[in-house]
Motif scaffolding. Sequence first.
Motif, PDB file in Angstrom:
ATOM      1  N   GLN B  82      76.862  26.173 -53.478  1.00 38.25           N
ATOM      2  CA  GLN B  82      77.526  25.631 -52.284  1.00 38.25           C
ATOM      3  C   GLN B  82      77.436  26.615 -51.123  1.00 38.25           C
ATOM      4  OE1 GLN B  82      80.371  22.975 -52.101  1.00 38.25           O
ATOM      5  NE2 GLN B  82      79.561  21.986 -53.915  1.00 38.25           N
ATOM      6  N   LEU B 105      73.016  13.371 -47.942  1.00 39.79           N
ATOM      7  CA  LEU B 105      73.233  13.189 -49.384  1.00 39.79           C
ATOM      8  C   LEU B 105      74.104  14.282 -50.007  1.00 39.79           C
ATOM      9  CD1 LEU B 105      72.514  11.539 -51.953  1.00 39.79           C
ATOM     10  CD2 LEU B 105      70.697  13.204 -52.329  1.00 39.79           C
ATOM     11  N   ALA B 106      73.678  15.541 -49.839  1.00 38.92           N
ATOM     12  CA  ALA B 106      74.385  16.626 -50.534  1.00 38.92           C
ATOM     13  C   ALA B 106      75.835  16.791 -50.058  1.00 38.92           C
ATOM     14  CB  ALA B 106      73.603  17.930 -50.403  1.00 38.92           C
ATOM     15  N   ARG B 109      77.682  13.961 -51.822  1.00 36.85           N
ATOM     16  CA  ARG B 109      77.750  14.051 -53.279  1.00 36.85           C
ATOM     17  C   ARG B 109      78.372  15.353 -53.771  1.00 36.85           C
ATOM     18  NH1 ARG B 109      77.064   9.310 -53.823  1.00 36.85           N
ATOM     19  NH2 ARG B 109      75.099   8.237 -54.292  1.00 36.85           N
ATOM     20  N   ALA B 110      78.030  16.471 -53.123  1.00 39.56           N
ATOM     21  CA  ALA B 110      78.476  17.760 -53.658  1.00 39.56           C
ATOM     22  C   ALA B 110      79.747  18.265 -52.971  1.00 39.56           C
ATOM     23  CB  ALA B 110      77.357  18.795 -53.528  1.00 39.56           C
ATOM     24  N   ARG B 154      68.794  20.128 -43.250  1.00 41.16           N
ATOM     25  CA  ARG B 154      69.407  19.621 -44.473  1.00 41.16           C
ATOM     26  C   ARG B 154      70.206  20.712 -45.180  1.00 41.16           C
ATOM     27  NH1 ARG B 154      65.593  17.476 -49.315  1.00 41.16           N
ATOM     28  NH2 ARG B 154      65.027  19.676 -49.368  1.00 41.16           N
ATOM     29  N   ALA B 155      69.624  21.916 -45.225  1.00 42.30           N
ATOM     30  CA  ALA B 155      70.337  23.022 -45.863  1.00 42.30           C
ATOM     31  C   ALA B 155      71.584  23.400 -45.053  1.00 42.30           C
ATOM     32  CB  ALA B 155      69.401  24.225 -46.008  1.00 42.30           C
ATOM     33  N   MET B 158      75.139  21.716 -45.462  1.00 41.88           N
ATOM     34  CA  MET B 158      76.067  22.154 -46.505  1.00 41.88           C
ATOM     35  C   MET B 158      76.893  23.348 -46.039  1.00 41.88           C
ATOM     36  SD  MET B 158      76.093  20.247 -49.173  1.00 41.88           S
ATOM     37  CE  MET B 158      76.637  21.211 -50.595  1.00 41.88           C
TER      38      MET B 158
END
Lengths: 218, 248
Positions: B82, B105-106, B109-110, B154-155, B158
């Motif tokens: 994370q 998505l992440a 979901r995460a 995308r990274a 998070m």
Amino acid sequence: MTPHFGLPEFGFLLRGLQWTVLLTLVAFVGGCTAGLIVALLRTCGRTTVEWIVRIYIGIFQGTPLLLQLFVVYYGLALLGLKLSAFVAVAIGFTVNASAFLGEIWRGAIQAVPRGQTEAAMALGLHYSARMRDIVLPQAIRIALPATIGYLVQLIKGTSLAAIVGFIELARAGQIVSNQTYQPLLVFGVVGAMYFILCWPLSWWGSRVEARLALAGQR
Amino acid sequence: MQDQILIEMKGVQKWYGGYQALRNVDLTVRRGEKIVLCGPSGSGKSTLIRCINRLEAIQQGSIVVNGHRLDDSIKAIDVVRQDVGMVFQSFNLFPHMTVLQNCMLAPIRARRIGKTEAEATARKYLERVRIGEQAEKYPAQLSGGQQQRVAIARALCMQPKVMLFDEPTSALDPEMVKEVLDTMIGLANDGMTMICVTHEMGFARQVADRVIFMAEGQIIEEGVPDAFFRNPQHARTKQFLGEILAHH
């Protein structure tokens, strides 16, 4: 007096066709569900589990389907489990399909580039999300032509169910042919029925394959 | 804040079967630090950063990320991933999802945040890597440089504490290298902690606080860019720099 091939006989064949379709659907849906589990276990990364599943697949791919149907129908009866012919062949075909579809999908899962899983892991996605959102959607596309091809084989393969007394399309044709002494006509109709069922699927399968090949070139 | 330790690797050893990929690696990264890792292929630099987010397991030593010790437990791996974002050489965007979906998505979901918030965050970072107008496209419709910028966004969605870059420009056509490097420089200027495996020595000069040279699974030499390039100490480093700078 020998009856001629007429409407009642045609109706009898149609009922056989119905059973063929029903058996195919049950075996395919059941086989897909169990096959997914087989494919996931086969790629889970635990050596022992993978080997057990490998043996499972090996047994069902390495012995004749005919034998497997016998074992389910007569074998389970010997153990005191008396199944109707339909239930027995449905179980037999489902288990057999799970091995074949499981192996097709195992290959598809492994064909999804490793980088996809790594990117998903790096983003903190767990196994279930990785499979559901990333790997399986791509694997299903890869496996679709082979899966459709298997479905066509399955439709034709259900004629084996006649061996334990289940009256599906091929067996119905044999019965009508014996009654009417018009084998050419009867089996011609039976063949046409199989063809109408299978050909559109084959056609769809090759279209999907062509589309995937095109997408792969990009 | 500046001196807080974010990553600490101690005595890290890694084998692939009989082949030792990392030999007794020690590395400390402070918050906000930008580190460039270089070295010949097979020197273990990619392996090193892949150990930080546990894409590779280590056999000996310890890795602590943001105060969490990385071990084999799923929970520890989770917590660390994370905090750590990663950008790959081959982008690894999800081809069946749009750019926006790739970015949402992440977090959904995460991190379990709501869809609206995830979309707002995704659009913010896509704007930041100057690719906001491509949000509805699929990765295959973008150029390599654009794809890599999406991968960076995308990274970032998070909200990682540190970003790992594994040869992010090696798979790009020369004319696209700059747009990706510019994005990375922007990120560095915003204070992101970064570890970059790269052969872009211009980038190293411009943003790195430290350049680390690896060979045969070991850290051979490290230093601030100026001293590292001007006056390398080890013969192995000199040879490598000679080879790599000859091309530029």
